[in-house]
Write a protein that holds these residues in place. Sequence first.
Motif, mmCIF file in Angstrom:
data_model
loop_
_atom_site.group_PDB
_atom_site.id
_atom_site.type_symbol
_atom_site.label_atom_id
_atom_site.label_comp_id
_atom_site.label_asym_id
_atom_site.label_seq_id
_atom_site.Cartn_x
_atom_site.Cartn_y
_atom_site.Cartn_z
ATOM 1 N N GLU A 1 0.830 -1.210 0.000
ATOM 2 C CA GLU A 1 0.000 0.000 0.000
ATOM 3 C C GLU A 1 0.862 1.258 0.000
ATOM 4 O O GLU A 1 0.546 2.238 -0.671
ATOM 5 N N ASN A 2 1.967 1.221 0.732
ATOM 6 C CA ASN A 2 2.864 2.379 0.719
ATOM 7 C C ASN A 2 3.425 2.633 -0.680
ATOM 8 O O ASN A 2 3.533 3.775 -1.115
ATOM 9 N N SER A 3 3.791 1.545 -1.383
ATOM 10 C CA SER A 3 4.336 1.720 -2.734
ATOM 11 C C SER A 3 3.295 2.349 -3.648
ATOM 12 O O SER A 3 3.615 3.205 -4.478
ATOM 13 N N VAL B 1 10.173 -3.822 -3.868
ATOM 14 C CA VAL B 1 10.947 -2.866 -4.647
ATOM 15 C C VAL B 1 9.964 -2.102 -5.516
ATOM 16 O O VAL B 1 9.199 -2.713 -6.265
ATOM 17 N N ASP B 2 9.937 -0.767 -5.388
ATOM 18 C CA ASP B 2 9.007 -0.008 -6.222
ATOM 19 C C ASP B 2 9.736 1.106 -6.970
ATOM 20 O O ASP B 2 10.892 1.417 -6.677
ATOM 21 N N ASN B 3 9.046 1.656 -7.961
ATOM 22 C CA ASN B 3 9.618 2.784 -8.696
ATOM 23 C C ASN B 3 8.837 4.062 -8.363
ATOM 24 O O ASN B 3 8.644 4.925 -9.193
ATOM 25 N N ALA C 1 4.483 9.172 12.038
ATOM 26 C CA ALA C 1 5.078 9.950 10.949
ATOM 27 C C ALA C 1 4.355 9.575 9.673
ATOM 28 O O ALA C 1 4.319 8.414 9.291
ATOM 29 N N THR C 2 3.751 10.538 9.053
ATOM 30 C CA THR C 2 3.110 10.293 7.774
ATOM 31 C C THR C 2 3.208 11.542 6.934
ATOM 32 O O THR C 2 3.105 12.649 7.461
ATOM 33 N N SER C 3 3.451 11.346 5.663
ATOM 34 C CA SER C 3 3.510 12.495 4.761
ATOM 35 C C SER C 3 2.120 12.767 4.205
ATOM 36 O O SER C 3 1.930 13.663 3.416
ATOM 37 N N LYS C 4 1.163 11.966 4.629
ATOM 38 C CA LYS C 4 -0.121 11.998 3.936
ATOM 39 C C LYS C 4 -1.119 12.936 4.589
ATOM 40 O O LYS C 4 -2.221 13.118 4.088
ATOM 41 N N ILE C 5 -0.771 13.474 5.734
ATOM 42 C CA ILE C 5 -1.663 14.413 6.413
ATOM 43 C C ILE C 5 -0.830 15.623 6.820
ATOM 44 O O ILE C 5 0.190 15.480 7.504
HETATM 45 P P1 ADP Z 1 1.300 5.959 6.372
HETATM 46 O O1 ADP Z 1 1.289 5.113 5.138
HETATM 47 O O2 ADP Z 1 0.079 5.799 7.193
HETATM 48 O O3 ADP Z 1 1.636 7.382 6.078
HETATM 49 P P2 ADP Z 1 3.637 4.428 7.022
HETATM 50 O O4 ADP Z 1 4.323 4.127 8.307
HETATM 51 O O5 ADP Z 1 3.140 3.284 6.249
HETATM 52 O O6 ADP Z 1 2.455 5.440 7.324
HETATM 53 O O7 ADP Z 1 4.612 5.262 6.124
HETATM 54 C C1 ADP Z 1 5.168 6.450 6.643
HETATM 55 C C2 ADP Z 1 5.585 7.381 5.547
HETATM 56 O O8 ADP Z 1 6.737 6.877 4.889
HETATM 57 C C3 ADP Z 1 4.562 7.584 4.458
HETATM 58 O O9 ADP Z 1 3.625 8.588 4.786
HETATM 59 C C4 ADP Z 1 5.434 7.994 3.274
HETATM 60 O O10 ADP Z 1 5.720 9.365 3.307
HETATM 61 C C5 ADP Z 1 6.726 7.262 3.536
HETATM 62 N N1 ADP Z 1 6.812 6.038 2.729
HETATM 63 C C6 ADP Z 1 6.565 4.794 3.151
HETATM 64 N N2 ADP Z 1 6.769 3.887 2.157
HETATM 65 C C7 ADP Z 1 7.132 4.583 1.068
HETATM 66 C C8 ADP Z 1 7.499 4.233 -0.280
HETATM 67 N N3 ADP Z 1 7.481 2.962 -0.708
HETATM 68 N N4 ADP Z 1 7.835 5.229 -1.129
HETATM 69 C C9 ADP Z 1 7.848 6.521 -0.706
HETATM 70 N N5 ADP Z 1 7.524 6.904 0.552
HETATM 71 C C10 ADP Z 1 7.171 5.966 1.427
#
Ligand code: ADP
Length: 615
Positions: free
Chosen positions: A34-36, A59-61, A78-82
């Motif tokens: 899901e993160n990828s 491994v993602d691009n 820590a999240t970049s999503k909010i």
């Molecule tokens: P969330 O997905 O709820 O934000 P996670 O702990 O899963 O929390 O991830 C933390 C943060 O790490 C994400 O918000 C994102 O900014 C960064 N991150 C995680 N996995 C990836 C990835 N595969 N590529 C780029 N950024 C990532």
Amino acid sequence: MSDIISLLPDHVANQIAAGEVVQRPSSVVKELLENSIDAGATDVHLIIQDAGKSLIQIVDNGKGMSYADARMAFERHATSKIKLADDLFNLHTMGFRGEALASIAAVAQVEMKTRPHGEELGTELRIEGSKVVHQKVCQCAEGTSIAVSNLFFNIPARRQFLKSDNVENRHIIDAFEYVALANPGITFRFTQNNVELFHLPSGNYRQRIASVFGKKYNERLVPVEEVTGVVALNGFVLKPEFARKTRGEQFFFVNDRFIKNSYLHHAVSHAFEHLIKSGDHPAYFLYMQIDPKRIDVNIHPTKTEIKFDDEKAIYAIIRSAVKHALGQFNIAPTLDFNQNVEDIPVLDPTRRIVPPTIQVDPNFNPFLEDDTPSKPVSGGISKSYSPSSNSFSLGGDTTNWQSLYRESEEPVEQIQVSADWNTTTETKSNGTHFQLDNRFVITKVKSGLIAIHQQRAHRRVHYERFVRILNDHHAASQQLLFPITLHLNGGDMELVRGLNDTLHRLGFEIEYPSGQQLLVQGIPMHLTESEVPIVLDQLVDDVKSDADVFRNDPTHAMAKSLSSHIGIKSGQVLNAEEMQHLIDELFACEMPYTDIFGRPIIVQIGVDELDKKFK
Ligand code: ADP
Ligand code: MG
């Protein structure tokens, strides 16, 4: 009194929180995939070793992380999503809690390499049990690679709690399929123990379903579509004939995430009412887009269960859209169970089928001269079947029907039999065996006529042969000059591989050059090459839908599956020699009269019965 309250050390707090997110290897797979996807990746590769117990790598691009973000990503919350306070509701609507990476790093050894697009250098970061071991600049590909090793290395009790590799692999495949089915635009690969299980090119939903479950799904899918103010619904249901007794292919997705919901499952089942047998589950792939404000995903830590504000309305929409789809594609009116009687077992096949108890008149032998008009069985071998007792009643009252044929092996009887079967030899010249409607072989016996259901007869022959081979542990194999190549999806491949020992015993010689390809080098003596793909395909389907039977009575289940689609078919023209061969093989069977579903194979019309008709 001394103070007794103390704060838990961070790493302990992290381990406790991790328990919520990371239950088993498949939870890690789900979070990382899901993160990828959130990072905008178009190509994602999942690598698993030892059912995820030694390695889970993704491994993602995608867009990658900066040096500082790489470190931050592993902090709890820590999240970049909010970003804004306004976005806070997103914590609930999208499930971003910034917990996954921190939780994973608390219970495993994690190595991450990440490089944002356009940057020259990337970052390498190693964390073990929440402790940063090192962080440095490195050369690496654009995007992110996260390798999670030795899950639960620091919590032996949790590690011991993991199930067998088979079970954990199944969970991983499920997690992978959920994400892959929800995101058909992304290319996915899945390599397990250095073998490629899935390679899914980007495409639309239909193409994705077919590449996950096999090309044959393409023609099984019925499109469903309905757009309303509450929900935009689209996707597919499987035609009713592919409904299964075991649940499996039931997929709901909300806003591109797999969810489980038994209430909505009921809506689909309801739409299939009267089209499938009760107890069977329809298969479906239904995608919903719903305003995130109108759902709550955080009621379940792993987010597969969500709450809808408009649950009742969504239920009604799903039900009517599925009904409409089935109607529009003419599924409903053309369905006629009677026409499919060959394929629909009369009995619930999950039930152990015991050899029927047959009761016949001991004096009745169709091969002997016997014109006694008072023969108790008017229709000869026609019979009634009682599903409750699993027994047959032939009108007579003894059980040594075998003697009819067993004794025929003795020389004296042999003469009797062959005297009658001489019609056979004659057949070749004057054709006393003949086919009726290309379905029945009719032949003369001294006491009348018998009609043999050619398809059922041949399946019975095959069934008993497979049972015999499985019990005797040896089978002759015919080597193929040119091996047959079959393409299967990763999950099915795993399944065939799991059955390899049994298949080998049956005479199959199979090699597995890659995760989606198998090479059949040798096949059982009595199969034809063209039957091989049919047989293996059917076997995979049956193992999936009749898992219980395969566990409880593997010999029966295997023989039943393998024999169910091969051999002489109804409608097939047979020459005299083929008819003779079929008759000989049938009467060499332990149970020539009925097929494994208890349906008659042979029906006799006695001379006395004919006599009656002429009165
Ligand atoms: P969330 O997905 O709820 O934000 P996670 O702990 O899963 O929390 O991830 C933390 C943060 O790490 C994400 O918000 C994102 O900014 C960064 N991150 C995680 N996995 C990836 C990835 N595969 N590529 C780029 N950024 C990532
Ligand atoms: Mg995440």
